[in-house]
Design an enzyme around this catalytic site. Structure first.
Site, PDB file in Angstrom:
ATOM      1  N   TYR A  23      12.586 -21.600  54.568  1.00  0.00           N
ATOM      2  CA  TYR A  23      11.785 -22.079  54.902  1.00  0.00           C
ATOM      3  C   TYR A  23      11.782 -21.107  56.050  1.00  0.00           C
ATOM      4  O   TYR A  23      10.561 -21.024  57.046  1.00  0.00           O
ATOM      5  CB  TYR A  23      12.892 -23.017  56.150  1.00  0.00           C
ATOM      6  CG  TYR A  23      12.254 -23.743  57.227  1.00  0.00           C
ATOM      7  CD1 TYR A  23      12.377 -24.634  57.074  1.00  0.00           C
ATOM      8  CD2 TYR A  23      12.060 -23.304  58.388  1.00  0.00           C
ATOM      9  CE1 TYR A  23      10.775 -25.708  58.123  1.00  0.00           C
ATOM     10  CE2 TYR A  23      11.860 -23.854  59.406  1.00  0.00           C
ATOM     11  CZ  TYR A  23      11.007 -25.292  59.541  1.00  0.00           C
ATOM     12  OH  TYR A  23      10.575 -26.092  60.075  1.00  0.00           O
TER      13      TYR A  23
ATOM     14  N   PHE B  22     -20.075 -25.939  64.884  1.00  0.00           N
ATOM     15  CA  PHE B  22     -19.417 -26.396  64.142  1.00  0.00           C
ATOM     16  C   PHE B  22     -18.512 -27.605  64.647  1.00  0.00           C
ATOM     17  O   PHE B  22     -17.737 -27.256  65.509  1.00  0.00           O
ATOM     18  CB  PHE B  22     -18.846 -25.349  63.307  1.00  0.00           C
ATOM     19  CG  PHE B  22     -18.072 -25.925  61.707  1.00  0.00           C
ATOM     20  CD1 PHE B  22     -19.009 -26.249  60.834  1.00  0.00           C
ATOM     21  CD2 PHE B  22     -17.222 -26.556  62.026  1.00  0.00           C
ATOM     22  CE1 PHE B  22     -19.044 -26.276  59.935  1.00  0.00           C
ATOM     23  CE2 PHE B  22     -17.170 -27.221  60.736  1.00  0.00           C
ATOM     24  CZ  PHE B  22     -17.385 -27.687  59.654  1.00  0.00           C
ATOM     25  N   THR B  23     -18.821 -28.855  63.871  1.00  0.00           N
ATOM     26  CA  THR B  23     -17.761 -30.225  64.002  1.00  0.00           C
ATOM     27  C   THR B  23     -16.404 -30.089  64.607  1.00  0.00           C
ATOM     28  O   THR B  23     -16.666 -29.778  65.749  1.00  0.00           O
ATOM     29  CB  THR B  23     -17.634 -30.842  62.685  1.00  0.00           C
ATOM     30  OG1 THR B  23     -17.402 -30.274  61.198  1.00  0.00           O
ATOM     31  CG2 THR B  23     -19.367 -31.061  62.279  1.00  0.00           C
TER      32      THR B  23
ATOM     33  N   ASP C  37     -15.094 -16.742  64.879  1.00  0.00           N
ATOM     34  CA  ASP C  37     -14.539 -17.917  63.379  1.00  0.00           C
ATOM     35  C   ASP C  37     -15.011 -16.882  61.585  1.00  0.00           C
ATOM     36  O   ASP C  37     -16.628 -16.702  61.759  1.00  0.00           O
ATOM     37  CB  ASP C  37     -15.731 -19.445  63.266  1.00  0.00           C
ATOM     38  CG  ASP C  37     -14.976 -20.340  62.190  1.00  0.00           C
ATOM     39  OD1 ASP C  37     -14.370 -19.606  61.034  1.00  0.00           O
ATOM     40  OD2 ASP C  37     -15.871 -21.206  62.441  1.00  0.00           O
TER      41      ASP C  37
ATOM     42  N   LYS D  31     -12.733 -20.913  51.910  1.00  0.00           N
ATOM     43  CA  LYS D  31     -14.092 -20.831  51.934  1.00  0.00           C
ATOM     44  C   LYS D  31     -13.835 -18.840  50.755  1.00  0.00           C
ATOM     45  O   LYS D  31     -13.540 -19.072  49.765  1.00  0.00           O
ATOM     46  CB  LYS D  31     -14.888 -21.343  53.193  1.00  0.00           C
ATOM     47  CG  LYS D  31     -15.331 -22.338  53.335  1.00  0.00           C
ATOM     48  CD  LYS D  31     -14.162 -23.269  54.014  1.00  0.00           C
ATOM     49  CE  LYS D  31     -15.641 -23.932  54.622  1.00  0.00           C
ATOM     50  NZ  LYS D  31     -13.632 -25.265  55.336  1.00  0.00           N
TER      51      LYS D  31
ATOM     52  N   ARG E  66     -25.665 -32.865  57.264  1.00  0.00           N
ATOM     53  CA  ARG E  66     -25.529 -31.940  57.803  1.00  0.00           C
ATOM     54  C   ARG E  66     -26.852 -32.460  59.659  1.00  0.00           C
ATOM     55  O   ARG E  66     -27.976 -31.165  59.890  1.00  0.00           O
ATOM     56  CB  ARG E  66     -25.644 -30.588  57.360  1.00  0.00           C
ATOM     57  CG  ARG E  66     -24.470 -30.145  56.872  1.00  0.00           C
ATOM     58  CD  ARG E  66     -23.186 -29.570  57.264  1.00  0.00           C
ATOM     59  NE  ARG E  66     -22.228 -31.182  58.026  1.00  0.00           N
ATOM     60  CZ  ARG E  66     -20.887 -31.002  58.132  1.00  0.00           C
ATOM     61  NH1 ARG E  66     -20.333 -29.854  58.555  1.00  0.00           N
ATOM     62  NH2 ARG E  66     -20.715 -32.127  58.240  1.00  0.00           N
TER      63      ARG E  66
ATOM     64  N   PHE F 268     -19.206 -38.246  60.756  1.00  0.00           N
ATOM     65  CA  PHE F 268     -19.665 -38.377  59.554  1.00  0.00           C
ATOM     66  C   PHE F 268     -18.309 -38.266  58.467  1.00  0.00           C
ATOM     67  O   PHE F 268     -19.730 -38.612  57.100  1.00  0.00           O
ATOM     68  CB  PHE F 268     -20.551 -36.540  59.362  1.00  0.00           C
ATOM     69  CG  PHE F 268     -19.313 -35.876  59.898  1.00  0.00           C
ATOM     70  CD1 PHE F 268     -19.650 -35.670  61.209  1.00  0.00           C
ATOM     71  CD2 PHE F 268     -18.782 -35.066  58.847  1.00  0.00           C
ATOM     72  CE1 PHE F 268     -18.434 -34.116  61.355  1.00  0.00           C
ATOM     73  CE2 PHE F 268     -17.670 -34.214  59.282  1.00  0.00           C
ATOM     74  CZ  PHE F 268     -17.870 -33.862  60.644  1.00  0.00           C
TER      75      PHE F 268
HETATM   76  C1  P71 Z   1     -17.601 -27.655  55.322  1.00  0.00           C
HETATM   77  C2  P71 Z   1     -16.485 -27.253  56.114  1.00  0.00           C
HETATM   78  C3  P71 Z   1     -15.473 -28.042  55.955  1.00  0.00           C
HETATM   79  C4  P71 Z   1     -15.619 -29.452  57.020  1.00  0.00           C
HETATM   80  C5  P71 Z   1     -15.033 -29.447  58.000  1.00  0.00           C
HETATM   81  C6  P71 Z   1     -15.533 -30.777  58.346  1.00  0.00           C
HETATM   82  C7  P71 Z   1     -16.823 -31.152  58.233  1.00  0.00           C
HETATM   83  C8  P71 Z   1     -17.151 -31.060  56.994  1.00  0.00           C
HETATM   84  C9  P71 Z   1     -16.324 -30.188  56.474  1.00  0.00           C
HETATM   85  C10 P71 Z   1     -15.490 -25.851  58.171  1.00  0.00           C
HETATM   86  C11 P71 Z   1     -15.116 -25.467  58.537  1.00  0.00           C
HETATM   87  C12 P71 Z   1     -15.640 -23.978  58.630  1.00  0.00           C
HETATM   88  C13 P71 Z   1     -16.035 -23.449  60.102  1.00  0.00           C
HETATM   89  C14 P71 Z   1     -17.503 -22.317  59.555  1.00  0.00           C
HETATM   90  C15 P71 Z   1     -14.128 -23.981  60.402  1.00  0.00           C
HETATM   91  C16 P71 Z   1     -13.608 -24.486  59.739  1.00  0.00           C
HETATM   92  C17 P71 Z   1     -12.597 -26.077  59.846  1.00  0.00           C
HETATM   93  N1  P71 Z   1     -15.756 -26.607  56.914  1.00  0.00           N
HETATM   94  N2  P71 Z   1     -15.251 -23.164  60.628  1.00  0.00           N
HETATM   95  O1  P71 Z   1     -17.872 -26.489  55.562  1.00  0.00           O
HETATM   96  O2  P71 Z   1     -17.015 -24.184  57.893  1.00  0.00           O
HETATM   97  O3  P71 Z   1     -12.041 -25.268  58.410  1.00  0.00           O
HETATM   98  O4  P71 Z   1     -12.072 -27.715  57.227  1.00  0.00           O
HETATM   99  O5  P71 Z   1     -10.459 -25.545  57.404  1.00  0.00           O
HETATM  100  O6  P71 Z   1     -10.486 -27.644  58.836  1.00  0.00           O
HETATM  101  O7  P71 Z   1     -17.687 -27.992  54.242  1.00  0.00           O
HETATM  102  P1  P71 Z   1     -10.825 -26.608  57.944  1.00  0.00           P
END
Ligand code: P71
Length: 471
Positions: free
Chosen positions: A85, A137-138, A228, A271, A395, A462
């Site tokens: 833990y 970013f969303t 980021d 990623k 997107r 979305f």
């Molecule tokens: C991608 C994602 C995953 C995603 C997130 C929201 C809607 C659709 C798909 C996530 C990112 C990202 C950047 C630059 C932070 C996050 C969040 N991308 N910054 O591209 O691209 O990270 O998903 O691990 O929570 O499909 P998280």
């Protein structure tokens, strides 16, 4: 850190060929589907590719997030999970990897990127403060808004033009940022939120010159600059390729230098870092770190696991090191470019130059007959799935959501459908299949009718919105 840029076998001998720097040890069968099955699956999913079952998908280009193939060394690392833990040894490996490759001293693990975004937004934004960023970013913007911040887009105008060939379309427009500071006062700016690369702009990079200028500007005004770093290693590849003075520097050194111009960073490790789950937050300031380390125990888990298993942290530590390798990155981005070149031969409209993680098809270019309120990018994603079982992601206007003040749709300039390439997962032959399918959908573009939204959830619509075809 490796000191030299590795040359491929082809490059060493002055040949054009190159190949992936790995071979395949384990395979996972894919499922073919028939058109009638896909028609039903798409209707059941409300024409939203997020609502498809992956069993109904043939080639899954929804996202490069968490879809990576791990290496044999990462899988071996999974067996070395220390599931204590508190004080897991894998946390210390992860901490050391982040200190080594990114250069920040204080590290907080989180379950994924948005966990880190939540914490940094809470700790560093006061209600009513502005948060300038290089395109939204969303999840990033949502957490900034939930913390009471007001997002302001300060990216260069070129980023909003899919045909503009500028090499660093992720750069912040320094003039826009200076005007915001002059108008609102430095005290009303929470921090500058810099993403490298910029996902929603098409995976476009930020130059080293830009981050240096931003850092100097922020320091003059006492504003923090947070990065980021989700796709920073991909960004470093573009600097190596395009920015004067970096051609002979390894990606690892470029990324490290980039981070040295920032006060901290967060990352979705799903990623670049070649894992299936994980994230982190890291800063230089000790008192901010203490606040973040305190918050993480409320929302994620103890500060030495942050919602992850020990084995996940071990795989991440190893994956971070692998992500810095020049030959890995050349193959990763090389595959994205291979697909892009096939599509360019057929003049398929897409964001140029092609970015690091995906091809962003320009849905307006496909469907000039559709209004943006008829969801051209969502339509294109649906058509691609129907054609061949390829899953892509909208997107455009659906992703952009609604204005918190007026309740209207945000109408982004970019109306895109993303073909996102998972790392080390698909082969060149899969890319050929994708290219032919995109061409077929492009050839049938005049027949597309558009969609209407019949269900809309409150947050990040979305993911769960449902649509029906317009007749
Ligand atoms: C991608 C994602 C995953 C995603 C997130 C929201 C809607 C659709 C798909 C996530 C990112 C990202 C950047 C630059 C932070 C996050 C969040 N991308 N910054 O591209 O691209 O990270 O998903 O691990 O929570 O499909 P998280």
């Amino acid at each position: 850190m490796s000191e030299i840029v590795h040359r491929t076998m082809g490059q060493q001998s002055g040949r054009r060929s190159w190949a992936e720097p790995w071979k395949i040890k384990m395979v996972e069968p894919l499922r073919m589907t028939r058109r009638e099955d896909r028609v039903k699956a798409l209707a059941d999913a409300g024409c939203n590719t997020f609502l498809l079952r992956s069993d109904d998908v043939y080639i899954d280009l929804l996202t490069d997030s968490g879809t990576n193939a791990m290496s044999d060394r990462q899988w071996a690392g999974m067996m070395l999970g220390d599931e204590a833990y508190a004080g897991s040894r894998n946390f210390y490996h992860l901490e050391e990897a982040i200190q080594t490759w990114y250069g920040y001293p204080y590290v907080v693990p989180t379950h994924q990127g948005r966990g880190a975004e939540h914490l940094i937004s809470r700790a560093a934004i006061r209600k009513g403060q502005y948060v300038p960023g290089n395109m939204y970013f969303t999840t990033t913007r949502l957490h900034q808004e939930l913390a009471g911040g007001i997002f302001v887009d300060v990216i260069v105008d070129a980023a909003h033009d899919p045909t503009d060939l500028s090499p660093f379309k992720g750069d912040v427009d320094v003039g826009k940022l200076e005007r915001l500071i002059a108008e609102r006062g430095a005290d009303n700016i929470a921090y500058v939120s810099l993403a490298a690369t910029v996902n929603m702009a098409g995976g476009q990079p930020v130059s080293m010159a830009n981050v240096k200028t931003l850092h100097a500007l922020c320091q003059r005004h006492g504003i923090r600059l947070f990065l980021d770093a989700t796709r920073l290693m991909e960004n470093a590849f573009f600097i190596q390729e395009r920015e004067g003075g970096y051609a002979d520097q390894p990606i690892a050194a470029i990324a490290h230098e980039f981070c040295s111009h920032t006060d901290g960073a967060w990352m979705s490790a799903k990623k670049d870092a070649l894992v299936n789950i994980g994230g982190w937050l890291a800063v230089r300031d000790q008192s901010l770190f203490e606040e973040l380390r305190n918050l993480v125990v409320v929302y994620e888990g103890l500060h030495t696991y942050g919602g992850l298993a020990g084995r996940d942290m071990e795989a991440m530590a190893i994956g971070i090191a692998e992500s810095t390798q020049d030959d890995h990155m050349r193959a990763r981005i090389g595959q994205v470019r291979y697909l892009a070149e096939l599509l360019q031969d057929w003049a398929v409209p897409m964001v140029q130059p092609v970015g690091g993680h995906a091809i962003f098809l320009d849905a307006r270019g496909f469907y000039p007959q559709l209004a943006q309120s008829e969801f051209p990018a969502q339509t294109l994603a649906a058509e691609l799935y129907l054609d061949s079982g390829i899953r892509s992601m909208e997107r455009g206007v659906v992703s952009a959501g609604r204005d918190v003040e007026t309740g209207d749709h945000h109408y982004p300039k970019l109306e895109l459908t993303r073909l996102t390439i998972p790392r080390r997962v698909y082969t060149q032959a899969h890319m050929d299949v994708v290219a032919e399918s995109v061409k077929a959908v492009y050839d049938a573009r005049a027949e597309a009718r558009g969609l209407r939204m019949v269900y809309e959830p409150k947050y990040l619509r979305f993911f769960q919105a449902r649509f029906e075809p317009l007749s």
